[in-house]
Design a protein around this motif. Structure first.
Motif, mmCIF file in Angstrom:
data_model
loop_
_atom_site.group_PDB
_atom_site.id
_atom_site.type_symbol
_atom_site.label_atom_id
_atom_site.label_comp_id
_atom_site.label_asym_id
_atom_site.label_seq_id
_atom_site.Cartn_x
_atom_site.Cartn_y
_atom_site.Cartn_z
ATOM 1 N N LYS A 70 -5.071 1.547 -2.695
ATOM 2 C CA LYS A 70 -6.101 2.513 -3.125
ATOM 3 C C LYS A 70 -7.444 2.187 -2.492
ATOM 4 N N SER A 71 -7.777 0.906 -2.405
ATOM 5 C CA SER A 71 -9.058 0.510 -1.813
ATOM 6 C C SER A 71 -9.139 0.881 -0.333
ATOM 7 N N LEU A 72 -7.960 0.995 0.304
ATOM 8 C CA LEU A 72 -7.905 1.400 1.712
ATOM 9 C C LEU A 72 -7.869 2.919 1.876
ATOM 10 N N GLY A 73 -7.681 3.632 0.748
ATOM 11 C CA GLY A 73 -7.661 5.092 0.799
ATOM 12 C C GLY A 73 -6.278 5.692 1.032
ATOM 13 N N VAL A 74 -5.232 4.924 0.757
ATOM 14 C CA VAL A 74 -3.860 5.420 0.900
ATOM 15 C C VAL A 74 -3.074 5.144 -0.382
ATOM 16 N N SER A 75 -1.990 5.899 -0.559
ATOM 17 C CA SER A 75 -1.192 5.720 -1.766
ATOM 18 C C SER A 75 0.112 4.979 -1.512
ATOM 19 N N SER A 99 -8.978 -0.662 9.173
ATOM 20 C CA SER A 99 -10.032 0.334 8.931
ATOM 21 C C SER A 99 -9.581 1.762 9.248
ATOM 22 N N GLU A 100 -8.470 1.916 9.967
ATOM 23 C CA GLU A 100 -7.990 3.241 10.368
ATOM 24 C C GLU A 100 -6.810 3.741 9.534
ATOM 25 N N VAL A 101 -6.386 2.970 8.548
ATOM 26 C CA VAL A 101 -5.200 3.310 7.771
ATOM 27 C C VAL A 101 -5.357 4.652 7.059
ATOM 28 N N ALA A 102 -6.527 4.920 6.502
ATOM 29 C CA ALA A 102 -6.736 6.154 5.739
ATOM 30 C C ALA A 102 -6.783 7.392 6.627
ATOM 31 N N ASP A 103 -7.231 7.251 7.873
ATOM 32 C CA ASP A 103 -7.340 8.408 8.765
ATOM 33 C C ASP A 103 -6.940 8.013 10.191
#
Length: 197
Positions: free
Chosen positions: A124-129, A75-79
């Motif tokens: 992408k679903s996790l908010g990272v590329s 849950s913290e991967v994007a930020d």
């Protein structure tokens, strides 16, 4: 280091070049000795280029570059910066002039189980590329000053090669060239290395 410092202090170098090198080494060693006594690594000292060159032969272990890797939840991967532990690791790394990369071991494990075409969508679903492992590889290459070369064909810029349509067409247009050993390879170069056997 203490033995080397003693030797440098007793040195009676005559020529100015040797004297300058020894002075740079002595200065660097005195700075490093102080931080080592404080329990910090040698890389935490800011040195001039001549000082760095002067102590390179010592191969000090704590001068080696370091990357800290912080494991975060999915849950913290994007930020990851919101995680207080990541903030602490980032502060420590900054103080020690080191890099930080965040990785989620859980996400990396799940990525290995997915088919390659589904991995991009999952990221992408996790908010990272890019995966954490990809970020770590990129950071490591950058830290060590490494580049990857894929060699095929003769020396020609990739864009020129594609625009020409073939190697023969690029040759006809005069886009091929020979470079010497001092040439700095550019992004997108297509190269053929020639050597005698």
């Amino acid at each position: 280091m203490e033995k080397r410092l003693d030797k440098l202090k007793k040195s009676k170098a005559k020529d100015s070049q040797t004297k300058a090198k020894e002075e740079a080494e002595r200065s660097a060693l005195e700075k490093i000795q102080q931080v080592l006594m404080d329990g910090k690594p040698a890389r935490s000292v800011t040195l001039s280029d001549p000082e760095k060159d002067a102590i390179r032969h010592l191969c000090l272990l704590t001068m080696k570059p370091v990357i800290y890797v912080a494991n975060v939840a999915e849950s913290e991967v994007a930020d990851p910066e919101k995680n207080p532990f990541v903030q602490e690791v980032a502060k420590l790394a900054s103080d020690l002039q080191s890099g930080v990369v965040t990785v989620s071991a859980q996400v990396e494990a799940e990525l290995t189980e997915l088919p390659s075409e589904d991995r991009v969508e999952y990221l992408k679903s996790l908010g990272v590329s890019e995966s954490g492992l990809g970020n770590l590889i990129r950071a490591t290459y950058s830290l060590l000053g490494l580049r990857t070369y894929f060699t095929s064909g003769e020396k020609v810029a990739y864009e020129d090669f594609v625009a020409a349509g073939s190697l023969a067409a690029a040759r006809e247009k005069g886009l091929l060239r020979s470079e010497g050993k001092e040439y700095v390879v550019q992004e997108g170069d297509v190269m053929l290395f020639r050597f005698n056997v």
